[in-house]
Design a protein around this motif. Sequence first.
Motif, PDB file in Angstrom:
ATOM      1  N   ILE A  94      -0.305   8.111   3.869  1.00 37.90           N
ATOM      2  CA  ILE A  94       0.684   7.354   3.205  1.00 37.90           C
ATOM      3  C   ILE A  94       1.442   6.224   3.957  1.00 37.90           C
ATOM      4  CG2 ILE A  94       2.762   7.691   1.995  1.00 37.90           C
ATOM      5  CD1 ILE A  94       0.566   9.098   0.400  1.00 37.90           C
ATOM      6  N   ASP A  95       1.807   5.149   3.473  1.00 36.04           N
ATOM      7  CA  ASP A  95       2.503   4.127   4.152  1.00 36.04           C
ATOM      8  C   ASP A  95       4.132   4.606   4.089  1.00 36.04           C
ATOM      9  OD1 ASP A  95       3.165   1.415   4.809  1.00 36.04           O
ATOM     10  OD2 ASP A  95       4.348   1.408   3.022  1.00 36.04           O
ATOM     11  N   HIS A  96       4.635   4.685   5.295  1.00 38.54           N
ATOM     12  CA  HIS A  96       5.749   5.203   5.606  1.00 38.54           C
ATOM     13  C   HIS A  96       7.032   4.451   4.775  1.00 38.54           C
ATOM     14  CE1 HIS A  96       8.755   7.577   7.630  1.00 38.54           C
ATOM     15  NE2 HIS A  96       9.433   6.548   8.072  1.00 38.54           N
ATOM     16  N   LEU A  97       6.888   3.211   4.724  1.00 36.55           N
ATOM     17  CA  LEU A  97       7.881   2.496   4.075  1.00 36.55           C
ATOM     18  C   LEU A  97       7.987   2.574   2.529  1.00 36.55           C
ATOM     19  CD1 LEU A  97      10.328   0.089   4.690  1.00 36.55           C
ATOM     20  CD2 LEU A  97       8.653  -1.446   4.029  1.00 36.55           C
ATOM     21  N   THR A  98       6.905   2.343   1.977  1.00 37.14           N
ATOM     22  CA  THR A  98       6.736   2.325   0.537  1.00 37.14           C
ATOM     23  C   THR A  98       6.326   3.756  -0.161  1.00 37.14           C
ATOM     24  OG1 THR A  98       4.559   1.380   0.637  1.00 37.14           O
ATOM     25  CG2 THR A  98       6.183  -0.319   0.436  1.00 37.14           C
ATOM     26  N   GLN A  99       6.007   4.743   0.550  1.00 38.01           N
ATOM     27  CA  GLN A  99       5.494   5.856   0.199  1.00 38.01           C
ATOM     28  C   GLN A  99       3.995   5.762  -0.818  1.00 38.01           C
ATOM     29  OE1 GLN A  99       6.536   9.270   1.058  1.00 38.01           O
ATOM     30  NE2 GLN A  99       7.735   7.632   2.683  1.00 38.01           N
ATOM     31  N   LEU A 100       3.279   4.536  -0.583  1.00 38.02           N
ATOM     32  CA  LEU A 100       2.185   4.332  -1.376  1.00 38.02           C
ATOM     33  C   LEU A 100       0.955   4.914  -0.332  1.00 38.02           C
ATOM     34  CD1 LEU A 100       3.000   0.827  -3.150  1.00 38.02           C
ATOM     35  CD2 LEU A 100       3.112   3.124  -4.186  1.00 38.02           C
ATOM     36  N   ILE A 101      -0.044   4.902  -0.997  1.00 34.81           N
ATOM     37  CA  ILE A 101      -1.313   5.238  -0.237  1.00 34.81           C
ATOM     38  C   ILE A 101      -1.551   3.915   0.536  1.00 34.81           C
ATOM     39  CG2 ILE A 101      -2.172   6.927  -1.163  1.00 34.81           C
ATOM     40  CD1 ILE A 101      -4.264   5.187  -2.287  1.00 34.81           C
ATOM     41  N   ASN A 102      -2.024   4.008   1.814  1.00 30.56           N
ATOM     42  CA  ASN A 102      -2.215   2.627   2.811  1.00 30.56           C
ATOM     43  C   ASN A 102      -3.825   2.261   2.608  1.00 30.56           C
ATOM     44  OD1 ASN A 102      -4.126   4.583   4.143  1.00 30.56           O
ATOM     45  ND2 ASN A 102      -2.365   4.773   5.729  1.00 30.56           N
ATOM     46  N   ARG A 103      -4.201   1.093   3.034  1.00 31.07           N
ATOM     47  CA  ARG A 103      -5.293   0.474   2.848  1.00 31.07           C
ATOM     48  C   ARG A 103      -6.579   1.432   3.291  1.00 31.07           C
ATOM     49  NH1 ARG A 103      -6.447  -5.929   4.142  1.00 31.07           N
ATOM     50  NH2 ARG A 103      -8.729  -5.999   3.561  1.00 31.07           N
ATOM     51  N   GLN A 104      -6.313   2.074   4.240  1.00 31.02           N
ATOM     52  CA  GLN A 104      -7.654   2.992   4.830  1.00 31.02           C
ATOM     53  C   GLN A 104      -7.763   3.945   3.774  1.00 31.02           C
ATOM     54  OE1 GLN A 104      -4.742   2.109   6.694  1.00 31.02           O
ATOM     55  NE2 GLN A 104      -6.107   0.764   8.151  1.00 31.02           N
ATOM     56  N   THR A 105      -6.685   4.692   3.399  1.00 30.25           N
ATOM     57  CA  THR A 105      -7.078   5.706   2.265  1.00 30.25           C
ATOM     58  C   THR A 105      -7.641   5.159   1.157  1.00 30.25           C
ATOM     59  OG1 THR A 105      -4.864   6.512   3.298  1.00 30.25           O
ATOM     60  CG2 THR A 105      -5.933   7.579   1.204  1.00 30.25           C
ATOM     61  N   PHE A 106      -7.084   3.718   0.845  1.00 34.37           N
ATOM     62  CA  PHE A 106      -7.534   3.248  -0.433  1.00 34.37           C
ATOM     63  C   PHE A 106      -9.121   3.052  -0.244  1.00 34.37           C
ATOM     64  CE2 PHE A 106      -9.408  -0.512  -2.432  1.00 34.37           C
ATOM     65  CZ  PHE A 106      -9.203  -0.139  -3.674  1.00 34.37           C
ATOM     66  N   GLU A 107      -9.625   2.546   0.964  1.00 32.52           N
ATOM     67  CA  GLU A 107     -11.057   2.294   1.065  1.00 32.52           C
ATOM     68  C   GLU A 107     -11.804   3.483   1.150  1.00 32.52           C
ATOM     69  OE1 GLU A 107     -10.627  -1.884   3.668  1.00 32.52           O
ATOM     70  OE2 GLU A 107     -10.993  -0.013   4.682  1.00 32.52           O
ATOM     71  N   ALA A 108     -11.404   4.700   1.485  1.00 33.78           N
ATOM     72  CA  ALA A 108     -11.942   5.972   1.561  1.00 33.78           C
ATOM     73  C   ALA A 108     -12.323   6.116   0.132  1.00 33.78           C
ATOM     74  CB  ALA A 108     -11.235   6.749   2.326  1.00 33.78           C
ATOM     75  N   LEU A 109     -11.154   6.118  -0.742  1.00 41.87           N
ATOM     76  CA  LEU A 109     -11.154   6.555  -2.169  1.00 41.87           C
ATOM     77  C   LEU A 109     -12.037   5.524  -3.082  1.00 41.87           C
ATOM     78  CD1 LEU A 109      -7.444   7.251  -2.961  1.00 41.87           C
ATOM     79  CD2 LEU A 109      -9.190   8.788  -2.969  1.00 41.87           C
ATOM     80  N   SER A 110     -12.128   4.253  -2.606  1.00 44.58           N
ATOM     81  CA  SER A 110     -12.837   3.356  -3.377  1.00 44.58           C
ATOM     82  C   SER A 110     -14.100   3.513  -3.929  1.00 44.58           C
ATOM     83  CB  SER A 110     -12.483   1.859  -2.888  1.00 44.58           C
ATOM     84  OG  SER A 110     -13.430   1.851  -1.676  1.00 44.58           O
ATOM     85  N   GLN A 111     -14.843   4.119  -2.973  1.00 45.85           N
ATOM     86  CA  GLN A 111     -16.449   4.242  -3.408  1.00 45.85           C
ATOM     87  C   GLN A 111     -16.222   5.327  -4.565  1.00 45.85           C
ATOM     88  OE1 GLN A 111     -18.576   2.409  -2.431  1.00 45.85           O
ATOM     89  NE2 GLN A 111     -17.401   1.439  -1.005  1.00 45.85           N
ATOM     90  N   ASN A 112     -15.515   6.332  -4.473  1.00 46.67           N
ATOM     91  CA  ASN A 112     -15.433   7.282  -5.670  1.00 46.67           C
ATOM     92  C   ASN A 112     -14.853   6.632  -6.799  1.00 46.67           C
ATOM     93  OD1 ASN A 112     -16.396   9.210  -3.985  1.00 46.67           O
ATOM     94  ND2 ASN A 112     -14.095  10.009  -3.649  1.00 46.67           N
ATOM     95  N   ILE A 113     -13.813   5.842  -6.896  1.00 46.24           N
ATOM     96  CA  ILE A 113     -13.319   5.268  -8.150  1.00 46.24           C
ATOM     97  C   ILE A 113     -14.455   4.330  -8.782  1.00 46.24           C
ATOM     98  CG2 ILE A 113     -11.725   3.258  -8.865  1.00 46.24           C
ATOM     99  CD1 ILE A 113      -9.832   4.204  -6.212  1.00 46.24           C
ATOM    100  N   LEU A 114     -15.155   3.605  -7.748  1.00 43.30           N
ATOM    101  CA  LEU A 114     -16.221   2.895  -8.499  1.00 43.30           C
ATOM    102  C   LEU A 114     -17.164   3.604  -9.194  1.00 43.30           C
ATOM    103  CD1 LEU A 114     -15.732  -0.234  -7.996  1.00 43.30           C
ATOM    104  CD2 LEU A 114     -17.651  -0.264  -6.435  1.00 43.30           C
ATOM    105  N   ALA A 115     -17.706   4.818  -8.283  1.00 46.42           N
ATOM    106  CA  ALA A 115     -18.918   5.660  -8.665  1.00 46.42           C
ATOM    107  C   ALA A 115     -18.275   6.258  -9.993  1.00 46.42           C
ATOM    108  CB  ALA A 115     -19.152   6.503  -7.869  1.00 46.42           C
ATOM    109  N   ASP A 116     -17.089   6.616 -10.527  1.00 45.03           N
ATOM    110  CA  ASP A 116     -16.833   7.359 -11.265  1.00 45.03           C
ATOM    111  C   ASP A 116     -16.643   6.351 -12.586  1.00 45.03           C
ATOM    112  OD1 ASP A 116     -15.381   9.664 -12.107  1.00 45.03           O
ATOM    113  OD2 ASP A 116     -13.624   8.393 -12.593  1.00 45.03           O
ATOM    114  N   SER A 117     -16.414   5.069 -12.225  1.00 48.45           N
ATOM    115  CA  SER A 117     -16.366   4.184 -13.447  1.00 48.45           C
ATOM    116  C   SER A 117     -17.742   3.724 -13.789  1.00 48.45           C
ATOM    117  CB  SER A 117     -15.758   2.890 -12.722  1.00 48.45           C
ATOM    118  OG  SER A 117     -15.199   2.033 -13.897  1.00 48.45           O
TER     119      SER A 117
END
Length: 481
Positions: free
Chosen positions: A323-346
């Motif tokens: 999590i990005d400390h300032l905005t409380q959104l997920i950070n880019r590293q986490t997104f990259e880890a998730l992205s393959q799943n998002i794409l495969a799911d789609s």
Amino acid sequence: MSQFLQQRKLTIILCLLLVCSFLAVSLVSYFSSKKTIHLALIEKELPLTSNAIYAELQKDLVRPFFISSMMSTNTFLQDWVSAGEKNPQVIARYLQETKASYQVFTSFFVSEQSQHYYYPNGILKTVSATDPADKWYFRARQLNEPYEINIDYDQANANSLAIFMNFRVFNQAQKFLGVTGVGVSMDRLFKLLCQYEQQYQKNIYLVDATGRVRLTGNNRLLDPKSIHDIAGLKDIAHQALARKDAVFQYVLDGHNYLLHVRYMPEVRLFLFVESQEDLAIIKVKHALYFNIGLCTVIILLTIFLTNMTVRKYQRKLEVMATIDHLTQLINRQTFEALSQNILADSRRHNHPLSVIMADIDLFKDINDTYGHPAGDQVLKEVAHMLKASVREADVVCRWGGEEFAIFLHKCSLEDANRIAEQIRQRIANHLVQYDMYSLKMTMSFGVTNYRYDDTMKELLQRVDSALYKAKFIGRNQVVSG
Ligand SMILES: Nc1nc2c(ncn2[C@@H]2O[C@H](COP(=O)(O)OP(=O)(O)OP(=O)(O)O)[C@@H](O)[C@H]2O)c(=O)[nH]1
């Protein structure tokens, strides 16, 4: 190595360390206490107990011994025998007096001349060499020694068992006149030994020079016999009878016994005082068991608390890493880890997927004009507005700096454009309150959708160029690519 394995490894190491250190401390203290008790028993307790019992026994055995000795040299007795043993009442009264004044069990005189056995009531009998009950006299008259100590049945007292001090009597001319002495009740001595055993928590027995147990309390040797025949004791019997004052050890039925042997020269008996070492160290053993129990509880508690703390910090670290400390959104590293799943799911479900890349316009100016904390406040509010503008299942990520990426599940390009436009307007109309300032800002948006066989890289490149275009053509716009 996975976190789970690492945690298990830490638990095992901690457990081993605690077990080893607790065991080492408990065992060292157990063995040192055991050694101290062992030494205290050998060097102090057994000799002191033996001395105390010896002193008590002396009163009961040595005193009668000296009385008997005095009787054997009494000139009155010698004169009476030499005068022909007239009037047996005289000697009976003398024996009566002796018995009463010295409080002994019995007193006697057997005359060699008449073979009469005198006792406090007169003549008990005439001894006979053929009577087994009189054997003692015919043995005593042959003695080389001036006396013997004999445990026998007292014919004058209902055949109860007694210790007799048999002293040979001689006149001035060294003519043998008979045997005299007193008897001590075995029953009384037995009770005495039982009392000492109780008092000192020891086994006590009296052994003669041949090894025969002549008297014992009731702690262990209920059936007195020779120490040469008693299991455990027989291994040290010879050495014990050869020493006048010594401590021995032997093992019986897995129990260690410590034995103090002391010779009582006056009565020619050995005083055996014995202690079962296990009984003496039982408290230390209990302390060891208690320590081990306590240590087990402490170890389990420590491991439980450590695991809990480690897990808590692990969770914190995981959150911090994703999590990005300032905005409380997920950070880019986490997104990259998730992205393959998002794409495969789609791909798998053939669902439309769209991406919005958003960037705050001229954000540097906000920082430069109002300061970095003001910029932070803007970032926080923008993040909040982005998150609030999409569905729960959509992924909003702080891509870096003042740039945000939004993945919209089951969302067509058309819908994505509409959403981006809504957000753009909302942001443009929003005022960020910072200090005494009301800050206004705009955002540029690039929008694209997932197309057949797109890689993540291609998708991101497309949305990035759309954003670039939006910036290039004047900012505060949505460009679809
Ligand atoms: N306050 C704050 N500033 C940040 C943060 N991360 C990045 N920045 C700043 O954001 C600014 C981004 O500036 P630029 O990349 O020049 O872009 P811009 O000023 O927004 O200009 P355009 O993108 O071209 O509209 C830089 O000054 C960074 O220092 C942050 O977490 N907090």
